[in-house]
Design a protein around this motif. Structure first.
Motif, PDB file in Angstrom:
ATOM      1  N   THR A 183     -47.147 -74.379   4.162  1.00 34.74           N
ATOM      2  CA  THR A 183     -47.569 -73.074   3.894  1.00 34.74           C
ATOM      3  C   THR A 183     -46.717 -72.511   3.413  1.00 34.74           C
ATOM      4  O   THR A 183     -46.738 -71.706   2.066  1.00 34.74           O
ATOM      5  N   LEU A 220     -46.095 -73.221  -0.495  1.00 40.32           N
ATOM      6  CA  LEU A 220     -47.037 -72.609  -1.630  1.00 40.32           C
ATOM      7  C   LEU A 220     -47.032 -71.188  -1.523  1.00 40.32           C
ATOM      8  O   LEU A 220     -47.225 -70.972  -2.815  1.00 40.32           O
ATOM      9  N   ILE A 221     -46.655 -70.486  -0.645  1.00 37.21           N
ATOM     10  CA  ILE A 221     -46.563 -69.037  -0.717  1.00 37.21           C
ATOM     11  C   ILE A 221     -45.221 -68.668  -2.039  1.00 37.21           C
ATOM     12  O   ILE A 221     -45.556 -67.842  -2.637  1.00 37.21           O
ATOM     13  N   LEU A 223     -54.687 -72.205  -0.176  1.00 36.07           N
ATOM     14  CA  LEU A 223     -54.428 -71.675   0.975  1.00 36.07           C
ATOM     15  C   LEU A 223     -55.683 -71.183   1.624  1.00 36.07           C
ATOM     16  O   LEU A 223     -55.642 -71.014   2.754  1.00 36.07           O
ATOM     17  N   MET A 230     -56.935 -73.862   3.682  1.00 33.23           N
ATOM     18  CA  MET A 230     -55.827 -74.074   4.806  1.00 33.23           C
ATOM     19  C   MET A 230     -56.233 -72.875   5.838  1.00 33.23           C
ATOM     20  O   MET A 230     -55.977 -73.155   7.214  1.00 33.23           O
ATOM     21  N   LEU A 238     -48.722 -64.317   4.207  1.00 34.42           N
ATOM     22  CA  LEU A 238     -49.823 -64.349   3.403  1.00 34.42           C
ATOM     23  C   LEU A 238     -50.501 -63.041   2.727  1.00 34.42           C
ATOM     24  O   LEU A 238     -50.918 -63.120   1.688  1.00 34.42           O
ATOM     25  N   ALA A 243     -59.442 -65.315  -0.591  1.00 33.04           N
ATOM     26  CA  ALA A 243     -58.534 -65.442   0.584  1.00 33.04           C
ATOM     27  C   ALA A 243     -58.130 -64.481   1.431  1.00 33.04           C
ATOM     28  O   ALA A 243     -58.030 -64.615   2.794  1.00 33.04           O
TER      29      ALA A 243
END
Length: 96
Positions: A1, A4-5, A24, A27, A42, A64
């Motif tokens: 995670t 990717l952030i 994301l 996920m 996030l 998201a």
């Protein structure tokens, strides 16, 4: 995670950011409460993506963010982030 952030903060084309936001979101859907420690990161990332010039990125970020809110019962921090984000935006396409 985390990786990717971090990638979303870099200068990548909208198609790459859109794909990462989609990943994301999946996920969040599949990981559920296991991702709760990542909610603040996030949330900040998704709110920043709402100001992206690419429409697809903004749409995926909004979707998201909606999924993320199922893990966060308090919406006060989100509302504050959104208000701050909107006051700093000059692009009319972002405000739509």
């Amino acid at each position: 995670t985390g990786p990717l952030i971090r990638i979303l903060g870099d200068k990548y084309p909208g198609s790459v950011k859109s794909a990462i936001l989609g990943a994301l979101a999946v996920m969040i859907e599949k990981g559920g409460l296991a991702l709760k420690p990542f909610v603040p990161q996030l949330q900040t990332t998704f709110v920043k993506c709402l100001s992206d010039a690419n429409r697809s990125v903004r749409q995926r970020a909004a979707a998201a963010l909606g999924r993320l809110m199922t893990l966060q019962p308090r919406v006060d921090p989100l509302v504050g982030d959104l208000v701050t984000s909107l006051t700093n935006v000059t692009d009319r396409g972002v405000r739509e």
